[in-house]
Design a protein around this motif. Structure first.
Motif, PDB file in Angstrom:
ATOM      1  N   GLU A  68      -3.928 -11.197  -2.210  1.00 17.45           N
ATOM      2  CA  GLU A  68      -4.548 -10.168  -3.045  1.00 17.45           C
ATOM      3  C   GLU A  68      -5.669 -10.755  -3.901  1.00 17.45           C
ATOM      4  OE1 GLU A  68      -0.572  -7.338  -3.576  1.00 17.45           O
ATOM      5  OE2 GLU A  68      -1.122  -8.811  -5.123  1.00 17.45           O
ATOM      6  N   GLU A  94       4.441  -1.207   3.586  1.00 14.76           N
ATOM      7  CA  GLU A  94       5.584  -0.762   2.784  1.00 14.76           C
ATOM      8  C   GLU A  94       6.772  -1.696   2.969  1.00 14.76           C
ATOM      9  OE1 GLU A  94       8.555   3.144   2.349  1.00 14.76           O
ATOM     10  OE2 GLU A  94       6.878   3.157   3.762  1.00 14.76           O
ATOM     11  N   LYS A 109      -2.783  -2.160   1.511  1.00 17.97           N
ATOM     12  CA  LYS A 109      -2.573  -1.751   0.121  1.00 17.97           C
ATOM     13  C   LYS A 109      -3.901  -1.678  -0.626  1.00 17.97           C
ATOM     14  CE  LYS A 109      -0.135  -3.059  -4.116  1.00 17.97           C
ATOM     15  NZ  LYS A 109       0.749  -4.063  -4.772  1.00 17.97           N
ATOM     16  N   TYR A 110      -4.746  -2.682  -0.438  1.00 24.34           N
ATOM     17  CA  TYR A 110      -6.042  -2.716  -1.121  1.00 24.34           C
ATOM     18  C   TYR A 110      -6.942  -1.580  -0.640  1.00 24.34           C
ATOM     19  CZ  TYR A 110     -10.546  -4.502  -2.762  1.00 24.34           C
ATOM     20  OH  TYR A 110     -11.770  -4.630  -3.366  1.00 24.34           O
ATOM     21  N   GLU A 111      -7.033  -1.414   0.666  1.00 24.04           N
ATOM     22  CA  GLU A 111      -7.905  -0.385   1.226  1.00 24.04           C
ATOM     23  C   GLU A 111      -7.466   1.010   0.789  1.00 24.04           C
ATOM     24  OE1 GLU A 111      -9.024  -2.879   5.322  1.00 24.04           O
ATOM     25  OE2 GLU A 111      -7.326  -1.485   5.262  1.00 24.04           O
ATOM     26  N   THR A 112      -6.162   1.233   0.771  1.00 22.66           N
ATOM     27  CA  THR A 112      -5.643   2.545   0.367  1.00 22.66           C
ATOM     28  C   THR A 112      -5.945   2.826  -1.097  1.00 22.66           C
ATOM     29  OG1 THR A 112      -3.869   2.400   2.003  1.00 22.66           O
ATOM     30  CG2 THR A 112      -3.575   3.971   0.212  1.00 22.66           C
ATOM     31  N   SER A 113      -5.717   1.822  -1.952  1.00 20.88           N
ATOM     32  CA  SER A 113      -5.922   2.030  -3.386  1.00 20.88           C
ATOM     33  C   SER A 113      -7.396   2.171  -3.751  1.00 20.88           C
ATOM     34  CB  SER A 113      -5.305   0.872  -4.176  1.00 20.88           C
ATOM     35  OG  SER A 113      -5.954  -0.350  -3.876  1.00 20.88           O
ATOM     36  N   HIS A 114      -8.295   1.633  -2.899  1.00 24.87           N
ATOM     37  CA  HIS A 114      -9.730   1.707  -3.180  1.00 24.87           C
ATOM     38  C   HIS A 114     -10.450   2.740  -2.308  1.00 24.87           C
ATOM     39  CE1 HIS A 114      -8.798  -2.127  -5.110  1.00 24.87           C
ATOM     40  NE2 HIS A 114      -9.956  -2.049  -5.729  1.00 24.87           N
ATOM     41  N   GLU A 162      -9.619  -9.667  -3.809  1.00 21.09           N
ATOM     42  CA  GLU A 162     -10.323  -9.273  -5.029  1.00 21.09           C
ATOM     43  C   GLU A 162     -11.557 -10.144  -5.249  1.00 21.09           C
ATOM     44  OE1 GLU A 162     -10.017  -6.847  -7.075  1.00 21.09           O
ATOM     45  OE2 GLU A 162      -8.074  -5.964  -6.552  1.00 21.09           O
TER      46      GLU A 162
END
Length: 263
Positions: free
Chosen positions: A41, A17, A75-80, A45
């Protein structure tokens, strides 16, 4: 934030954050952070979390990069909906390393949840051994900057030469400067090795590294970020570590064995 005490794992949600909040700021360092996060990022991806690794030896550049990678990974792990996993990190060892660096690396393993893989040199041998043990690793994040030796022609994604172990080198801070690294470290509260408080600006092994004479004022060495001219960053390094390219010259661009902080 200098590291001298035992470490516990950081709160990656808060870390992420704060880092993305900094990236949203319309400032010079905000733009640099946003650009670096974009490269990270894209790499995540492209390759997925299971096929990436970090080159990390405790220097300032790869320390800043480690913090950025953890922010983007969270961020990636949380969103996926992916559980956080240890970040595979390659540490190619010096024959004679500083105690302070070894201690900081150990602290970073706990702080950033690293799966630290230590390999002995020479560098090509260490990388080949890493490739054999971790064949799933396809891309390695490296803290190379364009003002490093032999790095001016690199791009954000640069494959290794054909006669080296095959990896995609991912260079998120390629366009950063010495000053940018320290501005980010201080802005985001990143822990760093205490040697930088003692007059060192460029870290290698014990035999090739001294305090930077440009930081000696009134008989006392100033901290690394006090260096007025970033072009003098390597003034504390012996000619043995700053000479012309050798058969190992690609490794400083990959794992920075000859130039520790850029790993």
């Amino acid at each position: 934030m200098v590291s001298r005490t035992p470490a516990t794992e950081l709160d990656f949600a808060l870390l992420s954050e704060a880092t993305y909040r900094l990236a949203d700021q319309p400032t010079h360092i905000g733009h640099k952070v946003a650009s670096a996060l974009g490269v990270i990022e894209e790499a995540i991806e492209r390759y997925g979390t299971e096929h990436i690794a970090l080159s990390f030896n405790g220097g300032k550049d790869c320390t800043a990069l480690m913090h950025l990678v953890r922010a983007a990974l969270h961020k990636y792990e949380t969103s996926h909906g992916i559980d956080s996993r240890p970040l595979v990190s390659l540490y190619v060892l010096y024959k004679r390393s500083f105690f302070e660096i070894d201690r900081f690396v150990k602290q970073s393993v706990a702080r950033y949840n690293l799966d630290l893989v230590e390999k002995q040199g020479p560098m090509r041998q260490g990388l080949q051994s890493f490739k054999q043990d971790y064949p799933q690793s396809q891309a390695i994040f490296v803290g190379t900057r364009k003002d490093d030796p032999y790095s001016s022609k690199l791009s954000a994604f640069s494959p290794t030469d054909s006669d080296w172990p095959q990896f995609m080198r991912v260079n998120p801070v390629l366009d950063w400067t010495f000053e940018d690294i320290w501005a980010y470290i201080h802005s985001d509260g990143v822990h760093y090795c205490c040697l930088y408080d003692q007059g060192y600006t460029s870290l290698g092994d014990v035999d090739t590294t001294t305090k930077n004479p440009a930081l000696l004022k009134d008989g006392k060495y100033q901290p690394a970020w006090s260096l007025a001219q970033g072009c003098l960053e390597r003034s504390g390094r012996s000619s043995a570590s700053t000479g012309s390219p050798s058969s190992e010259s690609m490794l400083p661009i990959l794992a920075k064995g000859a130039d520790l902080e850029h790993c």
